[in-house]
Write a protein that holds these residues in place. Sequence first.
Motif, mmCIF file in Angstrom:
data_model
loop_
_atom_site.group_PDB
_atom_site.id
_atom_site.type_symbol
_atom_site.label_atom_id
_atom_site.label_comp_id
_atom_site.label_asym_id
_atom_site.label_seq_id
_atom_site.Cartn_x
_atom_site.Cartn_y
_atom_site.Cartn_z
ATOM 1 N N VAL A 82 2.227 5.529 15.587
ATOM 2 C CA VAL A 82 1.031 4.287 15.589
ATOM 3 C C VAL A 82 1.000 4.145 13.892
ATOM 4 C CG1 VAL A 82 -1.338 3.797 16.113
ATOM 5 C CG2 VAL A 82 -0.030 4.896 17.722
ATOM 6 N N SER A 83 0.789 3.018 13.679
ATOM 7 C CA SER A 83 0.543 2.723 12.095
ATOM 8 C C SER A 83 -0.904 2.646 12.125
ATOM 9 C CB SER A 83 1.077 1.278 11.925
ATOM 10 O OG SER A 83 0.576 0.769 10.672
ATOM 11 N N GLU A 84 -1.107 3.063 10.746
ATOM 12 C CA GLU A 84 -2.779 2.993 10.526
ATOM 13 C C GLU A 84 -3.275 1.757 10.510
ATOM 14 O OE1 GLU A 84 -0.492 4.475 6.485
ATOM 15 O OE2 GLU A 84 -0.121 4.549 8.632
ATOM 16 N N GLU A 96 0.734 -1.122 -0.049
ATOM 17 C CA GLU A 96 -0.149 0.063 0.031
ATOM 18 C C GLU A 96 0.955 1.125 -0.010
ATOM 19 O OE1 GLU A 96 -2.955 0.031 3.070
ATOM 20 O OE2 GLU A 96 -3.454 -2.271 2.648
ATOM 21 N N GLU A 97 0.367 2.491 -0.491
ATOM 22 C CA GLU A 97 0.932 3.695 -0.317
ATOM 23 C C GLU A 97 1.530 4.069 0.758
ATOM 24 O OE1 GLU A 97 -1.131 7.371 -1.530
ATOM 25 O OE2 GLU A 97 -0.431 6.877 -3.316
ATOM 26 N N THR A 98 2.536 4.439 1.065
ATOM 27 C CA THR A 98 3.025 4.916 2.452
ATOM 28 C C THR A 98 3.540 6.647 2.355
ATOM 29 O OG1 THR A 98 4.160 2.710 2.781
ATOM 30 C CG2 THR A 98 4.755 4.770 4.168
ATOM 31 N N TRP A 99 2.817 7.190 2.979
ATOM 32 C CA TRP A 99 3.024 8.742 3.167
ATOM 33 C C TRP A 99 4.420 8.933 3.747
ATOM 34 C CZ3 TRP A 99 3.924 12.144 7.175
ATOM 35 C CH2 TRP A 99 3.958 13.506 6.721
ATOM 36 N N LEU A 100 5.368 9.777 3.082
ATOM 37 C CA LEU A 100 6.631 10.249 3.653
ATOM 38 C C LEU A 100 6.933 11.702 3.237
ATOM 39 C CD1 LEU A 100 9.061 7.407 2.167
ATOM 40 C CD2 LEU A 100 8.169 7.512 4.368
ATOM 41 N N THR A 101 7.457 12.486 4.156
ATOM 42 C CA THR A 101 8.013 13.779 4.052
ATOM 43 C C THR A 101 9.098 13.572 3.017
ATOM 44 O OG1 THR A 101 9.630 13.694 5.911
ATOM 45 C CG2 THR A 101 7.304 14.241 6.372
ATOM 46 N N GLY A 137 1.365 6.751 11.366
ATOM 47 C CA GLY A 137 2.073 6.654 10.016
ATOM 48 C C GLY A 137 3.288 5.656 10.289
ATOM 49 N N SER A 138 4.165 5.686 9.563
ATOM 50 C CA SER A 138 5.143 4.909 9.572
ATOM 51 C C SER A 138 6.421 5.658 10.585
ATOM 52 C CB SER A 138 6.102 4.572 8.017
ATOM 53 O OG SER A 138 7.146 3.866 8.322
#
Length: 164
Positions: free
Chosen positions: A123-125, A8-13, A110-111
């Motif tokens: 906390v992971s979604e 799945e898509e992971t959001w990162l800065t 998030g991650s």
Amino acid sequence: MTEDVTQEETWLTQEAFDRLSQELEHLSGPGRAEIAEKIEAARDEGDLKENGGYHAAREEQGKQEARIRQLELLLQSAKVGSSDSDGKTVSPGSVVTAKVAGNDMRFLLGSREIAGDSDIDVVSEKSPLGAAVLGVAVGGKSSYEAPNGKEIKVEVKKIEPFSG
């Protein structure tokens, strides 16, 4: 044997993406060469069955290769940019202040990779708590089932985008 991996898509800065890209570049280039040298040096010491240095180097190599695969998957599925958090509902990249089972908590949804050197709890979604707060608005209430079967009540108090 084939692996059927759905990532799945992971959001990162952008900062997290750059940091992880640099780590991957090092591990897959100079890092691999360093491990190969350690293995070769240990191999030259003699009997491989009783050679602790050789076995330690091979174990280190296995861990490094696993980290390389983890980083490659993570970066391939990364959505880079600012958080989708609008401050109204919880989304990946949100810093959430919530009352969980009567206790105040503040965490990044998030991650762990996003947080970097930050000491914020993550906390992971995909976790029960993360899934319970995902999409919940400020003032909204939700709950999840703990491993012992107890219902844990959650109330979202504040939502802010993670700034890294």
